[in-house]
Design an enzyme around this catalytic site. Structure first.
Site, short mmCIF file in Angstrom:
data_model
loop_
_atom_site.label_atom_id
_atom_site.label_comp_id
_atom_site.label_asym_id
_atom_site.label_seq_id
_atom_site.Cartn_x
_atom_site.Cartn_y
_atom_site.Cartn_z
N MET A 204 4.95 -1.78 3.18
CA MET A 204 5.04 -1.55 1.88
C MET A 204 5.39 0.14 1.43
O MET A 204 4.97 0.58 0.47
CB MET A 204 3.55 -1.71 1.21
N GLY A 205 5.74 0.78 2.48
CA GLY A 205 6.29 2.20 2.24
C GLY A 205 5.08 3.06 2.15
O GLY A 205 4.00 2.62 2.71
N GLU B 171 1.79 7.86 10.27
CA GLU B 171 1.91 7.79 11.71
C GLU B 171 1.72 6.44 12.28
O GLU B 171 2.14 5.99 13.34
CB GLU B 171 1.09 8.92 12.60
N GLY B 172 0.75 5.64 11.50
CA GLY B 172 0.54 4.29 11.95
C GLY B 172 1.81 3.50 11.63
O GLY B 172 2.17 2.82 12.70
N HIS B 173 2.70 3.36 10.73
CA HIS B 173 3.66 2.78 10.72
C HIS B 173 4.95 3.35 11.66
O HIS B 173 5.45 2.58 12.10
CB HIS B 173 4.49 3.10 8.94
N GLN C 220 0.74 -10.10 -3.35
CA GLN C 220 -0.62 -10.04 -2.58
C GLN C 220 -1.52 -9.03 -3.29
O GLN C 220 -2.58 -8.85 -2.50
CB GLN C 220 -0.26 -9.67 -1.07
N LYS D 236 -4.60 -2.26 12.67
CA LYS D 236 -5.86 -2.04 11.24
C LYS D 236 -5.98 -3.13 10.58
O LYS D 236 -7.08 -3.23 10.21
CB LYS D 236 -5.17 -0.52 10.93
N LEU E 74 -5.48 5.72 9.81
CA LEU E 74 -4.37 6.17 8.98
C LEU E 74 -4.23 4.80 7.96
O LEU E 74 -4.20 3.67 8.39
CB LEU E 74 -3.32 6.35 9.65
#
Lengths: 281, 281
Positions: B30-31, B35-37, B61, B150, B185
């Site tokens: 979702m933009g 760092e997780g993405h 959602q 996560k 994150l």
């Protein structure tokens, strides 16, 4: 013609065609094939490089009091007919192959257009259709999928979820095939007694009469009442007689193209039929 | 790196790769990337020939009282990060591009595993996830799709409907990326005040303490109570603290691998975290 009974086997059979970017046509059926199904296969044969036909009696689209256990299973005869009609691959999986051993938790439902007509008498039926057809689409990954217009509501539901979920294929609706006396071909016709079979074409006759009456200006409500009366008089127990737009919206007047829907029981056999009717120019 | 905003444009961009049978990796987001993405994108880069990342804040959602309108939209910054991380194609469609103009009638629901944990506070949330992820899968048609651990329950739901519907791709779960102080994150971390941000790592600390306590033989029920107490004392309003099997089944004792789940509010920001814990050998 090849027959595959596993998802893996089918994938292996289709892999060369997929690698060569061939056009794959798919005809999902529950077997017990008749000329209606074969017309779908011939249509697919015209349009596609590879024709896959599935034969799977899908337990989750049958209600608890419906005919799942007794639904006719005639794989040998079906295979012969499919080979003659130009099918390349028959996919005939077991229930376990399709649904696995661990419980399915996912459901697909389509609102509004499943809530009446056949949906009213068959709660959960269209969910079961949506789930199995989506599974089959994901297994076969066809370019085109072919469905008969006899199950018009089913075709509308499939078009709807294909569009809503961006399923990457084109749905093709194929006209109803009828016996010489007008009875729409259906696996369930085999349940009719000899006497019932003689009565069954009254459905088609009443739809043809309705078409003529509408085109002569008779009121839609009267025409629907006349179909009901004719069916009842012939010995049917009418489930519904309804008029809808081609997109299944309710309609009170015959001022555009409409579809007339009939569902009626003859003895213990439930028959459905429909007819698209256009205003005369 | 290309950016596509339409389904047709994306199809055109992907067509050469598909024709050449390249391996396509897909990271739905979702933009508001962190760092997780980016760890998902790097994982995809390792495994795949072509990496597609979608950026789409999915309205269906979000609940009526959730943060859809205010959800951070940072496309320019996101694009720069994605280019650096090795993304080939960004797919950033509008809501209308994804959902069209006519009403969507189709829903996908997953039972049981959506009914508690985050599902309890967010009715309809996982249906919205299932629908949009299925749509994106059908649009991108990837070989691999990457999701962060996560959102563990989300990952389990996606694995479930992919299996149930035979969606032809492999789902890859990627470990949680944490800040140096242990906070997982999340885009929502940006909502925290400076003071809240200092408190937030208590979630991770309480999970680490729980891991140690469990491995030293403390009772699971006591460990869960201690997490709750630590969070409450730090100023959180706890939504849930739960232990499950990796498949999200309820569990009373620590006698196999488990996952501890935490959801808690700090001010108006709802944070979630989880930790997989194995018995020591």
């Amino acid at each position: 013609m090849k027959t595959e009974t596993t998802i893996q086997g089918l994938a292996a059979s289709l892999n060369p065609a997929r690698a060569a970017r061939k056009i794959i046509g798919f005809v999902p059926t529950m077997g017990n094939l008749h000329e209606g199904h074969l017309s779908l296969v011939r249509e697919a044969r015209q349009l596609c490089d590879v024709v896959v036909v599935s034969i799977f009696v899908n337990p989750i689209q049958f209600g608890p009091n419906e005919d799942f256990d007794n639904y006719p299973r005639t794989l040998e005869q079906d295979s012969q007919l499919l080979a003659e009609a130009g099918c390349d691959i028959v996919f005939a999986p077991s229930v376990e192959q399709m649904y696995g051993k661990s419980p399915r938790l996912t459901n697909i439902s389509v609102s509004e257009i499943t809530e009446d007509l056949c949906g009213l008498q068959r709660p959960g039926h269209f969910d079961g259709v949506a789930v199995v057809v989506t599974k089959l689409f994901n297994i076969v990954q066809p370019n085109y999928a072919f469905f008969g217009q006899k199950d018009y509501q089913q075709l509308a539901v499939i078009r709807q979820f294909v569009r809503d979920l961006n399923i990457p294929l084109e749905v093709i609706g194929v006209p109803i095939v009828r016996a010489e006396d007008g009875l729409a071909l259906s696996s369930r016709n085999g349940y009719l007694s000899e006497q019932e079979r003689k009565t069954a074409p009254v459905i088609y006759q009443s739809l043809k009469n309705a078409e003529q009456a509408l085109q002569q200006g008779e009121k839609l409500s009267e025409v629907l009442a006349n179909i009901k009366a004719a069916l009842t008089q012939a010995g049917f127990v009418v489930d519904y007689v309804e008029a809808r737009t081609p997109e299944l919206q309710k309609i009170d007047e015959f001022n555009q193209e409409i579809v007339l829907f009939v569902a009626a029981k003859l003895g213990s056999t439930r028959l459905i039929d429909n007819m698209q009717i256009k205003p005369t120019a």
